[in-house]
Design an enzyme around this catalytic site. Structure first.
Site, PDB file in Angstrom:
ATOM      1  N   LYS A 124      53.317  -8.666  34.317  1.00  0.00           N
ATOM      2  CA  LYS A 124      53.512 -10.140  33.901  1.00  0.00           C
ATOM      3  C   LYS A 124      53.141 -10.798  32.494  1.00  0.00           C
ATOM      4  O   LYS A 124      53.274 -10.085  31.539  1.00  0.00           O
ATOM      5  CB  LYS A 124      53.064 -10.911  35.022  1.00  0.00           C
ATOM      6  CG  LYS A 124      53.375 -10.255  36.436  1.00  0.00           C
ATOM      7  CD  LYS A 124      54.964 -10.388  36.716  1.00  0.00           C
ATOM      8  CE  LYS A 124      55.192  -9.495  38.131  1.00  0.00           C
ATOM      9  NZ  LYS A 124      54.533  -9.653  39.369  1.00  0.00           N
ATOM     10  N   ARG A 148      46.629  12.673  34.683  1.00  0.00           N
ATOM     11  CA  ARG A 148      46.306  11.830  36.088  1.00  0.00           C
ATOM     12  C   ARG A 148      44.947  11.310  36.106  1.00  0.00           C
ATOM     13  O   ARG A 148      44.633  10.257  36.771  1.00  0.00           O
ATOM     14  CB  ARG A 148      46.738  12.405  37.305  1.00  0.00           C
ATOM     15  CG  ARG A 148      46.560  11.975  38.500  1.00  0.00           C
ATOM     16  CD  ARG A 148      47.279  12.206  39.809  1.00  0.00           C
ATOM     17  NE  ARG A 148      47.566  13.715  39.703  1.00  0.00           N
ATOM     18  CZ  ARG A 148      46.921  14.863  40.395  1.00  0.00           C
ATOM     19  NH1 ARG A 148      45.800  14.556  40.505  1.00  0.00           N
ATOM     20  NH2 ARG A 148      47.342  16.123  40.306  1.00  0.00           N
ATOM     21  N   TYR A 205      51.185 -12.905  47.868  1.00  0.00           N
ATOM     22  CA  TYR A 205      52.302 -12.533  47.384  1.00  0.00           C
ATOM     23  C   TYR A 205      52.902 -11.589  48.295  1.00  0.00           C
ATOM     24  O   TYR A 205      52.368 -10.503  49.242  1.00  0.00           O
ATOM     25  CB  TYR A 205      51.779 -11.609  45.952  1.00  0.00           C
ATOM     26  CG  TYR A 205      53.074 -10.838  45.405  1.00  0.00           C
ATOM     27  CD1 TYR A 205      53.926 -11.544  44.741  1.00  0.00           C
ATOM     28  CD2 TYR A 205      52.882  -9.215  45.207  1.00  0.00           C
ATOM     29  CE1 TYR A 205      54.827 -10.886  43.873  1.00  0.00           C
ATOM     30  CE2 TYR A 205      53.783  -8.632  44.831  1.00  0.00           C
ATOM     31  CZ  TYR A 205      54.977  -9.316  43.945  1.00  0.00           C
ATOM     32  OH  TYR A 205      55.736  -8.661  43.303  1.00  0.00           O
ATOM     33  N   ASP A 226      43.621 -11.909  43.136  1.00  0.00           N
ATOM     34  CA  ASP A 226      44.902 -11.735  42.650  1.00  0.00           C
ATOM     35  C   ASP A 226      45.111 -12.657  41.446  1.00  0.00           C
ATOM     36  O   ASP A 226      45.301 -13.685  41.691  1.00  0.00           O
ATOM     37  CB  ASP A 226      46.068 -11.573  43.313  1.00  0.00           C
ATOM     38  CG  ASP A 226      47.434 -10.968  42.772  1.00  0.00           C
ATOM     39  OD1 ASP A 226      47.472 -11.290  41.478  1.00  0.00           O
ATOM     40  OD2 ASP A 226      48.253 -10.231  43.561  1.00  0.00           O
TER      41      ASP A 226
HETATM   42  C1  LIG Z   1      54.275  -9.062  40.566  1.00  0.00           C
HETATM   43  C2  LIG Z   1      53.094  -9.369  41.406  1.00  0.00           C
HETATM   44  C3  LIG Z   1      52.437  -8.466  41.942  1.00  0.00           C
HETATM   45  C4  LIG Z   1      52.817  -6.952  41.984  1.00  0.00           C
HETATM   46  O1  LIG Z   1      52.832  -6.339  40.780  1.00  0.00           O
HETATM   47  P1  LIG Z   1      54.103  -5.305  40.265  1.00  0.00           P
HETATM   48  O2  LIG Z   1      53.640  -4.933  39.004  1.00  0.00           O
HETATM   49  O3  LIG Z   1      55.081  -5.978  40.294  1.00  0.00           O
HETATM   50  O4  LIG Z   1      53.695  -4.246  41.114  1.00  0.00           O
HETATM   51  C5  LIG Z   1      51.125  -8.642  42.684  1.00  0.00           C
HETATM   52  N1  LIG Z   1      50.668 -10.076  42.800  1.00  0.00           N
HETATM   53  C6  LIG Z   1      51.445 -11.092  42.090  1.00  0.00           C
HETATM   54  C7  LIG Z   1      50.758 -12.200  42.285  1.00  0.00           C
HETATM   55  C8  LIG Z   1      52.523 -10.747  41.348  1.00  0.00           C
HETATM   56  O5  LIG Z   1      53.173 -11.829  40.733  1.00  0.00           O
END
Ligand SMILES: *Cc1c(COP(=O)(O)O)cnc(C)c1O
Length: 388
Positions: free
Chosen positions: A205, A56, A108, A180
């Site tokens: 992603k 952790r 988001y 982000d």
């Molecule tokens: C998918 C996404 C997230 C969240 O990510 P997870 O890995 O699904 O928790 C945050 N911001 C954006 C712009 C995203 O596309």
């Protein structure tokens, strides 16, 4: 070209591709393994030379991925988390009751939900505004926020906000800036070089790119932020799984190649769609018709792989189009090698009343393409037949 677009910094003369392959490759010397193994262990013998104690609070696979991702963001530090939402939780957990956040209104959906349903209960308030309009920058001066929360391009409308200008305004107001960076990826956009304090990415992603695990990362140049993120990783239990870090490390090695192909395919599909009679409008950051085209060109070194389209179709016809597609799977998420398509009105934004949804531009005929790296002719002929 400015250093924002270069793939190397003064203290790291190697290119992005070289760093993706060679950084974060520790913990393999005793066996000679070319690729570091996955350290699938919960705990470590007390007093080991690397200072590991319990997974952790750290694991060789976290450290390898952190070193690589920091390097790819041209950052001094990076901390990995179990998902993008976990990374967002880590950053917001540093706030205290009474703190204000100013956020781009098109952020988001899960970030919005986290603020609205969790952190507002703890006294953190959020003011939303359209940050593509400089007239709204005054909200930052007036609200005295602790954080300014940016996303660029946004989901699903692909709005571009001026990270450099907003960072200057935020810093003058004593606020820190989080970007982000998920839609652009660290390959096409370097938020820290533009003045942001934190660059946050859902590595689920484009970074991993293979749609087979979840992850998140926060990168910064500030040792104090890094201490806070490492604290959140272990004290809030936001740590990823070692095997997921191993997968993301593997995926990220080919990020440059994948991103080049994503953007090439996306630009070609965007041009095709823009000329199609059943299309009302197309948004893609590197199309000249994009409202912030100039800014996108300045801020990003590529347009990435997401296209948003508004069709001249009814809800029924939009659904029929989605059903007829062969290569675009109707699914949430984005950024994988395979093409996906998302219908916000019936998926991500289904719980939002129709008038409210349409008020922010999410109509029944709006569709978001995550363009994969398949052969582009196949993707175009698939869209063609599905529109007939
Ligand atoms: C998918 C996404 C997230 C969240 O990510 P997870 O890995 O699904 O928790 C945050 N911001 C954006 C712009 C995203 O596309």
């Amino acid at each position: 070209m400015s250093d924002i677009h270069s793939s190397s910094t003064e203290n790291s003369p190697e290119g992005f591709e070289t760093r993706a392959i060679h950084r974060g490759a520790e913990y393999r010397e005793s066996t000679g393994s070319v690729i570091p193994p996955a350290y699938l262990t919960s705990t470590f013998a007390y007093g080991n030379e690397h200072g590991f104690d319990y997974t952790r609070s750290g694991n060789p696979n976290f450290r390898n991925l952190q070193e690589m991702l920091a390097s790819l963001e041209n950052a001094a530090h990076a901390t990995v988390f179990a998902s993008g939402v976990t990374a967002i939780t880590a950053v917001v957990s540093t706030l205290k009751s009474g703190d204000v956040v100013v956020a781009e209104e098109n952020i988001y959906g899960c970030t919005y939900r986290l603020f609205a349903q969790v952190f507002e209960k703890f006294g953190v308030s959020v003011q939303y505004t359209d940050l593509t309009n400089p007239e709204n920058y005054s909200i930052i001066e007036n609200a005295h926020p602790a954080l300014v929360w940016l996303e660029s391009p946004t989901n699903p409308l692909l709005k571009i906000v001026d990270i450099q200008a907003l960072s200057e305004v935020a810093h003058k107001a004593g606020a820190q800036v989080v970007v982000d960076n998920t839609f652009a990826s660290s390959y096409f956009q370097k938020p820290l070089a533009l003045g942001a304090d934190l660059s946050l990415t859902s590595t689920t992603k484009y970074t991993n790119g293979h749609s087979d695990c979840l992850g998140g990362v926060v990168a910064s140049n500030d040792a104090e932020w890094q201490d806070k993120m490492i604290f959140a990783q272990k004290a809030l239990g936001l740590q990823p799984a070692p095997f997921d870090c191993w997968l993301i490390t593997r995926g990220a090695k080919t990020m440059a190649l994948r991103m080049e192909q994503h953007q090439k395919n996306a630009l070609e599909l965007a041009h095709f769609l823009e000329a199609h009679s059943k299309v009302d409008w197309v948004r893609y950051p590197f199309l000249e018709s994009h409202p912030q085209y100039e800014l996108a060109q300045r801020q990003m070194s590529g347009g990435s792989g997401i296209i948003t389209v508004n069709f001249n179709l009814s809800l029924e016809d939009t659904r029929a189009f989605l059903d007829r597609l062969q290569y675009f799977t109707l699914a949430e998420s984005l950024g994988g090698i395979e093409s996906l398509i998302c219908h916000p009105a019936s998926m991500t934004h289904a719980s939002v009343p129709k008038e409210v949804r349409e008020g922010v531009g999410i109509t029944d005929s709006l569709v978001r393409f995550s363009v994969g790296i398949e052969t582009i002719a196949d993707l175009i002929s698939d869209v063609t037949q599905a529109l007939e």
